[in-house]
Design a protein around this motif. Structure first.
Motif, PDB file in Angstrom:
ATOM      1  N   GLU A 299       0.836  -1.199   0.000  1.00  0.00           N
ATOM      2  CA  GLU A 299       0.000   0.000   0.000  1.00  0.00           C
ATOM      3  C   GLU A 299       0.878   1.258   0.000  1.00  0.00           C
ATOM      4  OE1 GLU A 299      -3.750   2.073   0.308  1.00  0.00           O
ATOM      5  OE2 GLU A 299      -3.270  -0.014  -0.092  1.00  0.00           O
ATOM      6  N   GLY A 300       1.866   1.290   0.907  1.00  0.00           N
ATOM      7  CA  GLY A 300       2.779   2.431   0.926  1.00  0.00           C
ATOM      8  C   GLY A 300       3.584   2.542  -0.345  1.00  0.00           C
ATOM      9  N   GLY A 301       4.005   1.404  -0.899  1.00  0.00           N
ATOM     10  CA  GLY A 301       4.753   1.430  -2.142  1.00  0.00           C
ATOM     11  C   GLY A 301       3.949   1.954  -3.305  1.00  0.00           C
ATOM     12  N   LEU A 302       2.671   1.583  -3.376  1.00  0.00           N
ATOM     13  CA  LEU A 302       1.813   2.075  -4.462  1.00  0.00           C
ATOM     14  C   LEU A 302       1.613   3.576  -4.379  1.00  0.00           C
ATOM     15  CD1 LEU A 302      -0.882  -0.767  -4.612  1.00  0.00           C
ATOM     16  CD2 LEU A 302       0.785  -0.188  -6.383  1.00  0.00           C
ATOM     17  N   ILE A 303       1.393   4.077  -3.165  1.00  0.00           N
ATOM     18  CA  ILE A 303       1.253   5.533  -3.000  1.00  0.00           C
ATOM     19  C   ILE A 303       2.518   6.239  -3.473  1.00  0.00           C
ATOM     20  CG2 ILE A 303       0.968   7.386  -1.311  1.00  0.00           C
ATOM     21  CD1 ILE A 303      -0.757   5.490   0.339  1.00  0.00           C
ATOM     22  N   ALA A 304       3.687   5.688  -3.080  1.00  0.00           N
ATOM     23  CA  ALA A 304       4.958   6.291  -3.469  1.00  0.00           C
ATOM     24  C   ALA A 304       5.160   6.236  -4.981  1.00  0.00           C
ATOM     25  CB  ALA A 304       6.100   5.583  -2.760  1.00  0.00           C
ATOM     26  N   VAL A 305       4.821   5.098  -5.606  1.00  0.00           N
ATOM     27  CA  VAL A 305       5.012   4.962  -7.052  1.00  0.00           C
ATOM     28  C   VAL A 305       4.119   5.940  -7.808  1.00  0.00           C
ATOM     29  CG1 VAL A 305       4.624   3.426  -9.017  1.00  0.00           C
ATOM     30  CG2 VAL A 305       5.847   2.595  -7.010  1.00  0.00           C
ATOM     31  N   PHE A 306       2.856   6.047  -7.400  1.00  0.00           N
ATOM     32  CA  PHE A 306       1.968   6.991  -8.084  1.00  0.00           C
ATOM     33  C   PHE A 306       2.448   8.430  -7.877  1.00  0.00           C
ATOM     34  CE2 PHE A 306      -1.245   3.502  -7.893  1.00  0.00           C
ATOM     35  CZ  PHE A 306      -1.463   3.417  -9.258  1.00  0.00           C
ATOM     36  N   GLY A 307       2.925   8.729  -6.663  1.00  0.00           N
ATOM     37  CA  GLY A 307       3.475  10.058  -6.434  1.00  0.00           C
ATOM     38  C   GLY A 307       4.722  10.308  -7.267  1.00  0.00           C
ATOM     39  N   ALA A 308       5.597   9.289  -7.383  1.00  0.00           N
ATOM     40  CA  ALA A 308       6.812   9.433  -8.183  1.00  0.00           C
ATOM     41  C   ALA A 308       6.486   9.637  -9.657  1.00  0.00           C
ATOM     42  CB  ALA A 308       7.696   8.200  -7.998  1.00  0.00           C
TER      43      ALA A 308
ATOM     44  N   VAL B  77      11.354   5.489  -4.986  1.00  0.00           N
ATOM     45  CA  VAL B  77      10.801   4.185  -4.595  1.00  0.00           C
ATOM     46  C   VAL B  77      11.601   3.602  -3.430  1.00  0.00           C
ATOM     47  CG1 VAL B  77      10.389   1.828  -5.359  1.00  0.00           C
ATOM     48  CG2 VAL B  77       9.842   3.735  -6.879  1.00  0.00           C
ATOM     49  N   ALA B  78      12.925   3.675  -3.505  1.00  0.00           N
ATOM     50  CA  ALA B  78      13.757   3.108  -2.442  1.00  0.00           C
ATOM     51  C   ALA B  78      13.560   3.839  -1.124  1.00  0.00           C
ATOM     52  CB  ALA B  78      15.231   3.157  -2.854  1.00  0.00           C
ATOM     53  N   VAL B  79      13.568   5.159  -1.156  1.00  0.00           N
ATOM     54  CA  VAL B  79      13.389   5.940   0.074  1.00  0.00           C
ATOM     55  C   VAL B  79      12.005   5.707   0.660  1.00  0.00           C
ATOM     56  CG1 VAL B  79      13.173   8.292   0.968  1.00  0.00           C
ATOM     57  CG2 VAL B  79      15.083   7.696  -0.524  1.00  0.00           C
ATOM     58  N   SER B  80      10.999   5.665  -0.182  1.00  0.00           N
ATOM     59  CA  SER B  80       9.628   5.438   0.307  1.00  0.00           C
ATOM     60  C   SER B  80       9.503   4.059   0.946  1.00  0.00           C
ATOM     61  CB  SER B  80       8.637   5.580  -0.849  1.00  0.00           C
ATOM     62  OG  SER B  80       8.743   6.849  -1.451  1.00  0.00           O
ATOM     63  N   TRP B  81      10.073   3.054   0.302  1.00  0.00           N
ATOM     64  CA  TRP B  81       9.988   1.693   0.844  1.00  0.00           C
ATOM     65  C   TRP B  81      10.707   1.589   2.185  1.00  0.00           C
ATOM     66  CZ3 TRP B  81       7.202  -2.418  -0.830  1.00  0.00           C
ATOM     67  CH2 TRP B  81       7.479  -3.661  -0.250  1.00  0.00           C
ATOM     68  N   LEU B  82      11.887   2.188   2.267  1.00  0.00           N
ATOM     69  CA  LEU B  82      12.632   2.130   3.519  1.00  0.00           C
ATOM     70  C   LEU B  82      11.950   2.923   4.622  1.00  0.00           C
ATOM     71  CD1 LEU B  82      16.295   2.533   2.180  1.00  0.00           C
ATOM     72  CD2 LEU B  82      15.223   0.455   3.065  1.00  0.00           C
ATOM     73  N   SER B  83      11.274   4.008   4.265  1.00  0.00           N
ATOM     74  CA  SER B  83      10.638   4.841   5.282  1.00  0.00           C
ATOM     75  C   SER B  83       9.393   4.191   5.877  1.00  0.00           C
ATOM     76  CB  SER B  83      10.270   6.205   4.689  1.00  0.00           C
ATOM     77  OG  SER B  83       9.303   6.063   3.668  1.00  0.00           O
ATOM     78  N   VAL B  84       8.763   3.251   5.159  1.00  0.00           N
ATOM     79  CA  VAL B  84       7.534   2.627   5.686  1.00  0.00           C
ATOM     80  C   VAL B  84       7.774   1.205   6.186  1.00  0.00           C
ATOM     81  CG1 VAL B  84       6.101   4.014   4.139  1.00  0.00           C
ATOM     82  CG2 VAL B  84       6.790   1.716   3.432  1.00  0.00           C
ATOM     83  N   TRP B  85       8.941   0.633   5.898  1.00  0.00           N
ATOM     84  CA  TRP B  85       9.151  -0.769   6.244  1.00  0.00           C
ATOM     85  C   TRP B  85       9.072  -0.999   7.754  1.00  0.00           C
ATOM     86  CZ3 TRP B  85      13.202  -3.304   8.912  1.00  0.00           C
ATOM     87  CH2 TRP B  85      13.157  -4.709   8.843  1.00  0.00           C
ATOM     88  N   TRP B  86       9.887  -0.268   8.529  1.00  0.00           N
ATOM     89  CA  TRP B  86       9.859  -0.493   9.975  1.00  0.00           C
ATOM     90  C   TRP B  86       8.556  -0.018  10.609  1.00  0.00           C
ATOM     91  CZ3 TRP B  86       9.458   2.215  14.528  1.00  0.00           C
ATOM     92  CH2 TRP B  86       9.797   1.500  15.691  1.00  0.00           C
ATOM     93  N   PRO B  87       7.994   1.175  10.252  1.00  0.00           N
ATOM     94  CA  PRO B  87       6.704   1.573  10.840  1.00  0.00           C
ATOM     95  C   PRO B  87       5.589   0.569  10.596  1.00  0.00           C
ATOM     96  CG  PRO B  87       7.752   3.460   9.838  1.00  0.00           C
ATOM     97  CD  PRO B  87       8.562   2.271   9.446  1.00  0.00           C
ATOM     98  N   VAL B  88       5.542  -0.046   9.411  1.00  0.00           N
ATOM     99  CA  VAL B  88       4.489  -1.032   9.139  1.00  0.00           C
ATOM    100  C   VAL B  88       4.657  -2.253  10.033  1.00  0.00           C
ATOM    101  CG1 VAL B  88       3.673  -2.682   7.406  1.00  0.00           C
ATOM    102  CG2 VAL B  88       3.962  -0.277   6.790  1.00  0.00           C
TER     103      VAL B  88
END
Length: 407
Positions: free
Chosen positions: A329-338, A388-399
């Motif tokens: 879910e977080g990755g999709l938001i980041a990809v669409f934003g990117a 994509v990389a920054v977004s994925w890393l920023s949500v991995w631990w919080p999720v």
């Protein structure tokens, strides 16, 4: 399609019970898009400035330049150099000699670089595009030696384009100490007359310090008969510069250095690359801050989908599947934003190229009135991968944390 990705896509587009969740998700995507747009535009502007500066140097610098690694001068009749001259890829061979000298005009004086060039230099460089004035590019005749100074050097000497009194040029005599009582004995002196021309490269390195004259005059002035400080080459049209450079390096050996245009101005382009890197890192940090909005969006979504997650667990879903749903879910938001940011950045860059609506406010003082822009596909790909990389890393631990605490 993985089940977790399918569910995450449904969660992203399906209507939510609380409208605030949709609003927060949209704001998160907008934050990522704006940071991405800034990255694309900033890198493209740096590319534009770099290409603009390269264009100025290209008009003055040769395609390839051969210099000696130790010392200042060398003999151009060396056998290995003559082998280079016979290469079919070499179209123009020009010998030059340059060194520092004291230049005086009336009561003004300054240190300049006297560059002596031979008769092939006019064919080597795009000199016609740099010259201004009413004369012809003639540096020597049977009567006198002539000079073409840079525009800023002319201004600092106060001589004007068509000066009547010749320039006085002084250099120390080799191996002779200056006598304070009579310093003129330790100096070589030469006179250069106006050719009615000046050159403008729009780079202070050249405009404020260089003057062009004949190779014979430079050899007499510096006491370097038969010597040169560089051999400058222009290749035949269509020749691969890198390939020819490697071939020449193999012929001349380690005693000599062969440089292309970018290597001749390595310091300038290295500084520009460092500035570009710093801007990229700074904007990436802003992107990291923007990506924290994704944490808030995912927190709201996790709270809303508690019942759905419980149903999935009753159907046999494990903890790993649940975490993947919200990671996707977080990755999709980041990809669409990117993607939105890249599209917006490319559109702005295209508009700037076509209309130049972002002005430097120079009122004609600079060489360009608007910010130059050049889009490099490699930079666009780098921006997308970074987002994509920054977004994925920023949500991995919080999720991982939120899925254990809230579900």
């Amino acid at each position: 399609m993985p089940l977790s990705f399918y569910i995450a896509r449904r969660y992203l587009f399906a209507p939510k019970k609380h409208r605030a969740v949709n609003v927060i998700s949209a704001l998160s995507a907008c934050g990522v898009a704006l940071a991405t747009l800034a990255l694309v535009c900033t890198l493209s502007v740096f590319n534009g400035f770099q290409e603009m500066v390269a264009g100025f140097f290209t008009a003055f610098d040769p395609e390839l330049k051969i210099t000696v690694r130790e010392g200042k001068t060398f003999c151009p009749s060396d056998s290995c150099l003559q082998a280079v001259r016979r290469l079919p890829e070499v179209d123009v061979w020009s010998e030059t000699l340059e060194d520092n000298a004291l230049v005086k005009y009336k009561d003004r004086q300054t240190v300049a670089v006297v560059k002596g060039v031979d008769g092939c230099y006019e064919q080597l460089a795009s000199i016609d595009s740099l010259l201004f004035g009413a004369g012809e590019f003639i540096l020597q005749d049977s009567v006198a030696d002539y000079v073409v100074p840079g525009v800023e050097l002319m201004s600092s000497l106060g001589c004007g384009i068509g000066f009547i009194q010749p320039l006085e040029v002084y250099v120390p005599r080799q191996g002779m100490r200056i006598n304070p009582a009579n310093p003129a004995l330790g100096l070589r002196k030469g006179y250069l007359h106006s050719s009615g021309l000046i050159f403008i490269v729009n780079q202070q390195k050249y405009d404020a310090h260089y003057l062009l004259t004949s190779l014979d005059f430079a050899r007499r002035l510096f006491g370097q008969e038969g010597q040169v400080s560089a051999i400058e080459l222009r290749l035949v049209p269509g020749a691969d510069v890198r390939s020819v450079q490697r071939r020449i390096a193999g012929l001349i050996g380690p005693r000599f250095r062969v440089e292309n245009r970018y290597e001749q101005q390595a310091d300038v382009f290295r500084i520009m690359e460092i500035e570009k890197l710093i801007s990229y890192l700074f904007l990436t940090f802003i992107l990291v801050v923007a990506c924290f909005n994704l944490v808030g969006s995912l927190s709201m979504l996790i709270l809303e989908k508690r019942d759905n997650v419980q149903t999935l667990r009753n159907l046999g879903a494990d903890e790993r599947l649940v975490r993947r749903i919200f990671l996707y879910e977080g990755g999709l938001i980041a990809v669409f934003g990117a993607l939105a940011g890249i599209a917006g950045g490319l559109l702005l860059c295209w508009a700037q190229q076509q209309f130049g609506f972002l002005s430097l406010g120079s009122s004609g003082e600079f060489v360009t009135d608007a910010y130059p822009v050049s889009i490099h596909p490699a930079d666009v790909l780098l921006v997308f991968v970074t987002v994509v990389a920054v977004s994925w890393l920023s949500v991995w631990w919080p999720v991982r944390y939120l899925s254990r605490k809230l579900l």
